[in-house]
Design an enzyme around this catalytic site. Structure first.
Site, PDB file in Angstrom:
ATOM      1  N   ASP A 115       0.849  -1.179   0.000  1.00 13.03           N
ATOM      2  CA  ASP A 115       0.000   0.000   0.000  1.00 13.03           C
ATOM      3  C   ASP A 115       0.897   1.247   0.000  1.00 13.03           C
ATOM      4  OD1 ASP A 115      -2.137   1.744  -0.003  1.00 13.03           O
ATOM      5  OD2 ASP A 115      -3.231   0.739   1.601  1.00 13.03           O
TER       6      ASP A 115
ATOM      7  N   GLU B 187     -10.872   7.028   3.987  1.00 16.21           N
ATOM      8  CA  GLU B 187      -9.909   6.382   4.889  1.00 16.21           C
ATOM      9  C   GLU B 187     -10.035   6.909   6.333  1.00 16.21           C
ATOM     10  OE1 GLU B 187      -6.022   5.435   3.254  1.00 16.21           O
ATOM     11  OE2 GLU B 187      -6.676   6.028   1.266  1.00 16.21           O
TER      12      GLU B 187
HETATM   13  C1  BGC Z   1      -5.154   3.185   0.222  1.00 22.28           C
HETATM   14  C2  BGC Z   1      -5.289   2.190  -0.891  1.00 22.28           C
HETATM   15  C3  BGC Z   1      -5.085   2.862  -2.226  1.00 22.28           C
HETATM   16  C4  BGC Z   1      -3.763   3.598  -2.237  1.00 22.28           C
HETATM   17  C5  BGC Z   1      -3.489   4.317  -3.534  1.00 22.28           C
HETATM   18  C6  BGC Z   1      -3.920   4.018   0.099  1.00 22.28           C
HETATM   19  O1  BGC Z   1      -3.925   5.048   1.017  1.00 22.28           O
HETATM   20  O2  BGC Z   1      -5.137   2.500   1.457  1.00 22.28           O
HETATM   21  O3  BGC Z   1      -6.548   1.579  -0.840  1.00 22.28           O
HETATM   22  O4  BGC Z   1      -5.133   1.910  -3.247  1.00 22.28           O
HETATM   23  O5  BGC Z   1      -3.763   4.542  -1.202  1.00 22.28           O
HETATM   24  O6  BGC Z   1      -4.273   5.421  -3.681  1.00 22.28           O
HETATM   25  C1  BGC Z   2      -3.221  10.011  -1.896  1.00 25.50           C
HETATM   26  C2  BGC Z   2      -4.088   8.798  -1.706  1.00 25.50           C
HETATM   27  C3  BGC Z   2      -3.469   7.932  -0.725  1.00 25.50           C
HETATM   28  C4  BGC Z   2      -3.153   8.697   0.557  1.00 25.50           C
HETATM   29  C5  BGC Z   2      -2.417   7.830   1.533  1.00 25.50           C
HETATM   30  C6  BGC Z   2      -2.980  10.698  -0.583  1.00 25.50           C
HETATM   31  O1  BGC Z   2      -2.170  11.791  -0.755  1.00 25.50           O
HETATM   32  O2  BGC Z   2      -3.844  10.891  -2.781  1.00 25.50           O
HETATM   33  O3  BGC Z   2      -4.271   8.097  -2.884  1.00 25.50           O
HETATM   34  O4  BGC Z   2      -4.332   6.885  -0.470  1.00 25.50           O
HETATM   35  O5  BGC Z   2      -2.386   9.834   0.311  1.00 25.50           O
HETATM   36  O6  BGC Z   2      -2.284   8.452   2.770  1.00 25.50           O
END
Ligand code: BGC
Ligand code: BGC
Length: 599
Positions: free
Chosen positions: A297, A490
């Protein structure tokens, strides 16, 4: 007889000699594994390390020659990491430009581009936005889920992109979790069914077809089971129970041929999944025979204890094949070389990772068709695709209350009053992971709001009025109130309390005082604590996060389609009941898992 035997031996001897002399010019018959091996033997360590790197678009947009120089194997767009021209055409140009840099490398190995297309191609302006998975779970319709994924795959392919980080196969056990809506529901059986359907939809029967993309089952393992529903937290329990709840979605996804699996930020009994050789190598690749590749991830390896060097060592040796860094590729490159020279990471491990990645690139047909198929680009957001999403919206709605058959509404009332902020806001309807990572309120993309859909549905003589606070409702024949959550994604969506906002309660009270009958539509990423709102409304619908096609809501409100949705989560009476899940002892929810009325 003797002569015959002798000539037989002579013949086989010659055969052996012959094959030995040819050893260094092995010509592989056509076949996937042979193509992989043929390429792998030619690769230097640097070229192999490059294949294991995944960077965000933003890391290379101003220095794309690094894609060539560092043999970068994969690029992603994180939430909202979009080109300046955020139309499908702008994405296709971005993709092709990056691909050109990859094809300038010695071995011309194409990049694989990944994105979170988690409810439609949601980063792209004008793409059709489907209900989030919680709503799809409510449909109980795997064929529909497969169809939705197929449409999404076509839209993703239309922008050149090869790979979606979907489906989320989490089994959310605690509604406090901000990612509850990304999962299909609280039941492992439902997740098992829907995950496989989504994988089939994304990947089709032939990954090499122009309209299919690679899927990702995520986040392995136990993301939905963390204590208190804390995002990226710790999932506790004995292994048999953890497997019973969290593994079925992976079993069915692997059966359906899922090509990649993403590791979870979370831990199991205190151990970070990104460092777990047991779960990744022994269970996933060994016991479950997963043959695709494992991706980390976003910066997931940085959360391991220790410095960057030990993070890389631990995670690669645990079995991670591709690292979503997502920025520091230079450091990763140098660190990997060091670890190899110190014998802390073996060539065998690196070859395993690169084989898996290359095999997938061959399967996708990337070597034959490295660029965007522009004939698909204009289909992004097409009427045909929107019709599929509208149908998904209809089937996702769960009718929780319908006093005296107030619903369906009549199309020929003199006046309908629509109220609530969520009634006329595409951004709220879509939720997180829409245009930006967190999503936002307002007119963020093309679509139809609930209010607009109602105006389209009623008779020409019916007046439809609107106020966000419920004022002006008096005298109308019927009211429609739309309340609920504002967009989040998230951990930003983790909540200790799931009560309705003061603003929402005020709208309902105002409507109640006017005395007109009304239906309340809750737009939310999870069940909420609705006590008074429920008793004050004549009818109540849980609409989840429906996406851009508000017409699907009007279709059900006015009875063109009967409600068929069933709860994908047990609906709690109060916060004290959470976590509450089907099968609990002393199970006493407000509405049980599977509840849903019709007319
Ligand atoms: C998320 C994932 C996602 C990744 C890329 C992460 O923060 O947990 O689900 O695929 O970001 O955006
Ligand atoms: C990104 C997301 C990612 C996240 C993780 C963001 O800056 O745009 O895709 O999941 O950071 O913390």
């Amino acid at each position: 007889m003797k002569k015959k035997l002798l000539s037989y031996f002579l013949f086989s001897f010659l055969l052996i000699i012959n094959s030995c002399s040819k050893e260094d010019v092995i010509v592989y018959p056509p076949g996937l594994n042979n193509r992989v091996e043929e390429l792998l033997v030619q690769m230097t360590l640097d070229e192999k390390i490059g294949q294991m790197i995944q960077v965000d678009r933003g890391a290379v947009i101003n220095n794309p020659q690094d894609i060539t120089n560092y043999y970068i194997g994969s690029i992603l767009s994180g939430g909202g990491s979009a080109p300046n021209n955020n139309l499908a055409s702008g994405w296709a140009e971005l993709y092709d430009a990056f691909q050109n840099y990859a094809l300038k490398t010695r071995l011309k190995i194409p990049i694989i581009y990944g994105i979170d297309a988690v409810h439609g191609h949601n980063n792209v302006y004008g793409a059709v936005i489907f209900p989030h998975n919680i709503g799809l779970g409510a449909t109980r319709n795997p064929e529909l889920v497969e169809q939705a994924a197929r449409v999404t795959a076509e839209e993703v392919a239309g922008t050149g992109i090869d790979w979606t980080f979907a489906p989320v196969v989490a089994v959310p056990q605690n509604e406090r979790w901000g990612r509850t809506y990304e999962g299909f529901g609280e039941s492992p059986d439902l997740v098992k069914l829907m995950s496989a359907a989504a994988v089939r939809g994304f990947q089709g029967i032939d990954l090499g077809s122009a309209t299919t993309i690679l899927a990702t089952a995520k986040h392995f393992l136990g993301d939905g089971g963390t204590t208190n529903g804390k995002d990226q937290g710790d999932t506790q329990g004995d292994e048999a129970n953890l497997r019973r709840i969290h593994l079925p979605g992976y079993l069915s996804s692997i059966d359906a041929g899922v090509g990649s699996i993403m590791i979870s930020f979370s831990s199991i009994n205190g151990q970070k999944m990104h460092g777990s050789k047991y779960w990744i190598t022994d269970v996933l690749k060994g016991e479950l025979k997963f043959e695709g590749f494992v991706v980390s991830d976003w910066g997931g390896i940085d959360q391991l204890p220790g410095d960057f060097k030990s993070d890389v060592q631990t995670s690669i040796n645990a079995g991670i094949d591709m690292v979503m860094l997502p920025y520091d590729y230079k450091n990763f490159f140098v660190t990997m070389k060091q670890l190899v020279s110190e014998n802390k990471i073996s060539t065998i491990r690196i070859n395993d990772a690169v084989r898996r990645i290359l095999k997938t690139k061959f399967q996708l047909g990337l070597f034959e068709r490295p660029f965007t198929d522009r004939s698909l680009t204009s289909n992004v957001g097409s009427a045909e695709h929107r019709a599929v999403a509208r149908n998904a919206v209809r089937q996702s709605l769960v009718l929780l209350k319908n006093e005296n058959n107030f619903l369906p509404l009549k199309k020929n009332y003199t006046r309908i009053h629509v109220a609530g902020k969520g009634a006329n806001d595409i951004g709220i309807q879509c939720g997180g992971w829409t245009i930006t990572w967190q999503g936002s309120e307002g007119n963020i993309t093309i679509g139809t709001t609930v209010y607009q859909a109602i105006k389209k549905a009623v008779s020409p003589t019916t007046q439809v009025t609107y106020s966000s606070d419920g004022s002006g409702a008096g005298g109308a024949d019927a009211g429609v109130v739309v309340i609920g959550e504002k967009p989040y994604a998230e951990g930003a969506g983790d909540r200790s309390y799931l009560n309705l906002s003061i603003e929402d309660l005020a709208v309902i009270n105002k409507m109640k005082i006017t005395g007109i009958p009304f239906v309340t539509i809750l737009i939310s990423g999870r069940p909420m604590i609705i006590d008074d709102a429920l008793s004050n409304s004549n009818s109540f619908i849980a609409a989840w996060l429906p996406g851009t096609e508000g017409d699907g809501i009007a279709d059900v409100l006015f009875g063109d389609y009967k409600p068929t949705g069933k709860l994908p989560h047990s609906w709690p009476k109060n916060m004290k009941q959470i976590p509450i899940n089907i099968g609990d002892v002393n199970y006493d929810p407000l509405f049980p898992y599977g509840y849903g009325l019709t007319y």
